[in-house]
Design a protein around this motif. Sequence first.
Motif, PDB file in Angstrom:
ATOM      1  N   ILE A  15      -1.309  -9.003  15.278  1.00  0.00           N
ATOM      2  CA  ILE A  15      -0.329  -7.985  15.649  1.00  0.00           C
ATOM      3  C   ILE A  15       0.029  -8.088  17.130  1.00  0.00           C
ATOM      4  O   ILE A  15       1.215  -8.108  17.502  1.00  0.00           O
ATOM      5  CB  ILE A  15      -0.849  -6.577  15.309  1.00  0.00           C
ATOM      6  N   ALA A  16      -0.984  -8.158  17.970  1.00  0.00           N
ATOM      7  CA  ALA A  16      -0.729  -8.214  19.412  1.00  0.00           C
ATOM      8  C   ALA A  16       0.090  -9.446  19.780  1.00  0.00           C
ATOM      9  O   ALA A  16       1.049  -9.355  20.573  1.00  0.00           O
ATOM     10  CB  ALA A  16      -2.054  -8.205  20.179  1.00  0.00           C
ATOM     11  N   ASN A  17      -0.249 -10.577  19.205  1.00  0.00           N
ATOM     12  CA  ASN A  17       0.471 -11.804  19.536  1.00  0.00           C
ATOM     13  C   ASN A  17       1.894 -11.778  18.996  1.00  0.00           C
ATOM     14  O   ASN A  17       2.839 -12.241  19.656  1.00  0.00           O
ATOM     15  CB  ASN A  17      -0.275 -13.022  18.990  1.00  0.00           C
ATOM     16  N   ALA A  18       2.073 -11.242  17.794  1.00  0.00           N
ATOM     17  CA  ALA A  18       3.404 -11.212  17.195  1.00  0.00           C
ATOM     18  C   ALA A  18       4.341 -10.272  17.963  1.00  0.00           C
ATOM     19  O   ALA A  18       5.519 -10.595  18.169  1.00  0.00           O
ATOM     20  CB  ALA A  18       3.308 -10.785  15.735  1.00  0.00           C
ATOM     21  N   ILE A  19       3.840  -9.130  18.381  1.00  0.00           N
ATOM     22  CA  ILE A  19       4.670  -8.207  19.163  1.00  0.00           C
ATOM     23  C   ILE A  19       4.979  -8.806  20.527  1.00  0.00           C
ATOM     24  O   ILE A  19       6.106  -8.704  21.033  1.00  0.00           O
ATOM     25  CB  ILE A  19       3.975  -6.839  19.305  1.00  0.00           C
ATOM     26  N   ARG A  20       3.988  -9.462  21.140  1.00  0.00           N
ATOM     27  CA  ARG A  20       4.233 -10.155  22.414  1.00  0.00           C
ATOM     28  C   ARG A  20       5.318 -11.206  22.246  1.00  0.00           C
ATOM     29  O   ARG A  20       6.243 -11.304  23.062  1.00  0.00           O
ATOM     30  CB  ARG A  20       2.941 -10.823  22.895  1.00  0.00           C
ATOM     31  N   GLU A  21       5.223 -11.977  21.175  1.00  0.00           N
ATOM     32  CA  GLU A  21       6.182 -13.044  20.923  1.00  0.00           C
ATOM     33  C   GLU A  21       7.592 -12.491  20.717  1.00  0.00           C
ATOM     34  O   GLU A  21       8.572 -13.069  21.198  1.00  0.00           O
ATOM     35  CB  GLU A  21       5.739 -13.830  19.684  1.00  0.00           C
ATOM     36  N   ASP A  22       7.695 -11.381  20.000  1.00  0.00           N
ATOM     37  CA  ASP A  22       8.995 -10.863  19.595  1.00  0.00           C
ATOM     38  C   ASP A  22       9.633  -9.937  20.631  1.00  0.00           C
ATOM     39  O   ASP A  22      10.841  -9.996  20.869  1.00  0.00           O
ATOM     40  CB  ASP A  22       8.854 -10.116  18.264  1.00  0.00           C
ATOM     41  N   ALA A  23       8.811  -9.105  21.269  1.00  0.00           N
ATOM     42  CA  ALA A  23       9.365  -8.094  22.175  1.00  0.00           C
ATOM     43  C   ALA A  23       9.388  -8.525  23.636  1.00  0.00           C
ATOM     44  O   ALA A  23      10.205  -8.036  24.416  1.00  0.00           O
ATOM     45  CB  ALA A  23       8.586  -6.785  22.031  1.00  0.00           C
ATOM     46  N   GLY A  24       8.476  -9.415  23.999  1.00  0.00           N
ATOM     47  CA  GLY A  24       8.462  -9.883  25.384  1.00  0.00           C
ATOM     48  C   GLY A  24       8.418  -8.738  26.372  1.00  0.00           C
ATOM     49  O   GLY A  24       7.570  -7.851  26.285  1.00  0.00           O
TER      50      GLY A  24
END
Length: 285
Positions: A15-24
């Motif tokens: 979750i943390a990595n995916a939100i980082r990847e998508d939301a920046g």
Amino acid sequence: MISEAQFNQELDIIIANAIREDAGDGDHSSLACIPASATGKAKLLVKDEGILAGVAFAKKVFAYVDAGLKVETLLKDGAKVTHGDIAFYVEGSSQSILKAERLVLNAMQRMSAIATKTAFFVGLLQGTTTKILDTRKTTPGIRALEKWAVKIGGGENHRFALYDMIMLKDNHIDFAGGITKAITQTQAYLKEINKELKIIVEARNLEEVKEILKTPGVYRILLDNFNYEDTRAAVALIGEQCLTESSGGINEETIRHYAECGVDYISSGALTHSVYNMDLSLKAV
């Protein structure tokens, strides 16, 4: 298998990595035109048929993005769904809903596809004692989601990764200098590091099955690319000494034939590497 705590840790990382990847540094599309104080409500709309998976994960995503988001669950993981069904409603900050939207959809679409395919394979095995297993042929970075989806679909998880079970395949055996050496060296290694891990050994033919059986302590024998006749012979040879697993190019046309040979498990990489995402949408209401 890994513990529940380890599994939840994997989910948190995803979750943390995916939100980082998508939301920046921010969802500027939403920030630009939607006031921070705006609230809204959206529904998860099913536009396909199959087995729903990822609802519990979606709730984790919403909670991570914004603890103030409220989810009203209408359908649980494992539910049979059809076009027009609504899985849940989510309500709260409009910006937060939009920030979570893509991760929720990407995960649920793939998880539902995997659960649907797994359920189909489980159905093909109905009436036999054979169980379907997944493999490590998963999408890098989201293995926990894909293996979770297999469980939702009625399948069973093989080892999670390289660290929670020993699996001596053809290359291990060849590099170690043979089956007996590979097994005995593995047992000595586990004793040395004081670790208890189940040992699975791959056999390429009936002669290798016989050799594996000479060394006690093997949990399961993997019958790789065996034909039906040799599979039946191997099952008879092995008897109650350990469990059996068939693998290697087994598909929907052949899976029941292998089950009827008497194996305990059939593993299939296709459960996770060859699926078509279920069509789902998150729509404002």
